[in-house]
Scaffold this active site. Structure first.
Site, short mmCIF file in Angstrom:
data_model
loop_
_atom_site.label_atom_id
_atom_site.label_comp_id
_atom_site.label_asym_id
_atom_site.label_seq_id
_atom_site.Cartn_x
_atom_site.Cartn_y
_atom_site.Cartn_z
N SER A 1 0.87 2.09 -4.68
CA SER A 1 1.62 2.84 -5.37
C SER A 1 0.76 4.89 -5.49
CB SER A 1 3.44 2.72 -6.56
OG SER A 1 3.43 2.06 -5.83
N1 SAM Z 1 2.30 -2.50 -8.17
C1 SAM Z 1 0.87 -2.23 -7.50
C2 SAM Z 1 -0.52 -1.98 -7.74
O1 SAM Z 1 -0.52 -1.08 -8.38
O2 SAM Z 1 -1.25 -1.59 -6.73
C3 SAM Z 1 1.46 -2.52 -6.61
C4 SAM Z 1 2.32 -3.08 -5.49
S1 SAM Z 1 2.95 -2.51 -4.13
C5 SAM Z 1 3.50 -0.84 -3.70
C6 SAM Z 1 4.55 -3.97 -3.82
C7 SAM Z 1 3.56 -4.97 -3.34
O3 SAM Z 1 4.67 -6.07 -3.54
C8 SAM Z 1 2.93 -5.98 -2.50
O4 SAM Z 1 1.49 -6.04 -2.77
C9 SAM Z 1 3.67 -7.18 -1.55
O5 SAM Z 1 2.96 -7.94 -1.30
C10 SAM Z 1 4.53 -7.19 -3.30
N2 SAM Z 1 5.59 -8.66 -3.48
C11 SAM Z 1 5.99 -8.13 -1.96
N3 SAM Z 1 7.51 -9.00 -2.75
C12 SAM Z 1 7.10 -10.13 -3.66
C13 SAM Z 1 7.43 -11.15 -4.32
N4 SAM Z 1 9.16 -11.82 -3.80
N5 SAM Z 1 6.42 -11.45 -5.14
C14 SAM Z 1 5.65 -10.80 -5.69
N6 SAM Z 1 4.81 -9.81 -5.14
C15 SAM Z 1 5.46 -9.22 -4.19
#
Ligand code: SAM
Length: 216
Positions: A61
């Protein structure tokens, strides 16, 4: 300008633009090196205030959004925190820095390859004792370590998953981008007994939460 100066300039601008003001948030954002968490070919862009691709169609993000979320979640030393959407591990590392040695961050990521990389990134920051990355569907939470003082979701959810509410401590806070797949509102929930109060902190855009209690 070197990466250290670029990081300082970025944090100064986040303060100037009133995204961050709490001493512990500023200290953590000055300390954790975002360039450890982005792919090599994007390191020169690590201190732009932009989301960046981290592979598998996912993103780290934008710093201002991470800053807003750290401020709103009202983290305290010693807290147990659950993150849903570990991605690169950057947000988890900042959270671990704030909750300190007595606290712990459980970070769930559904894509194993990203989870492995996040683990390595966090180790590089010497925060591996304070962060546990778990591969799985975070929309169901992580029951074995519940209840949590704080829960935050870094992907777009169609609503507030009931398992996450259930796994929040009484008096705990949960922060979630809630809405459609294209546009969400950042909602802060506070649990007081059986009552959940909600506050809307405005629009945001995240990649989708894919899972049983998310988008399918
Ligand atoms: N917080 C992260 C960072 O500091 O880099 C950025 C997160 S990114 C915007 C969103 C993440 O959520 C992705 O890596 C995606 O694979 C994960 N995601 C989506 N659905 C999910 C789920 N049900 N459980 C766990 N992770 C999930």
């Amino acid at each position: 300008m070197g990466l250290v100066d670029e990081r300082e300039a970025l944090i100064d601008s986040l303060i100037r633009n009133q995204y961050i003001s709490k001493a512990e948030v500023i200290r953590a954002m000055r300390k954790i090196q975002r360039h450890f968490f982005v792919p090599d070919h994007l390191k020169s862009a690590a201190y732009y205030d932009h989301p960046l691709q981290i592979g598998e169609g996912q993103t780290i993000s934008a710093p201002h959004m991470v800053g807003i979320m750290l401020e709103r979640l009202d983290l305290k030393k010693g807290q147990k925190v659950l993150e849903v959407g570990g991605g690169s591990g950057y947000h988890a590392a900042l959270t671990a820095e704030i909750v300190g040695e007595e606290g712990h961050v459980y970070s769930m990521e559904r894509i194993e390859r990203l989870a492995k990389r996040a683990e390595a990134n966090i180790k590089r920051c010497e925060l591996d004792k304070r962060v546990t990355i778990v591969v799985g569907d975070g929309s169901c939470g992580l029951k074995e370590h519940a209840p949590y003082d704080r829960i935050f979701i870094t992907c777009a959810s169609p609503g507030i998953p009931q398992p996450l509410i259930d796994q929040l401590k009484d008096g705990g806070k949960l922060l979630i981008p809630s809405g459609s797949i294209y546009f969400q509102d950042l909602i802060l929930c506070e649990k007081k007994g059986k009552k959940i109060t909600k506050k809307n902190y405005g629009g945001c855009v995240f990649v989708p939460l894919i899972g049983e209690h998310g988008f399918h």
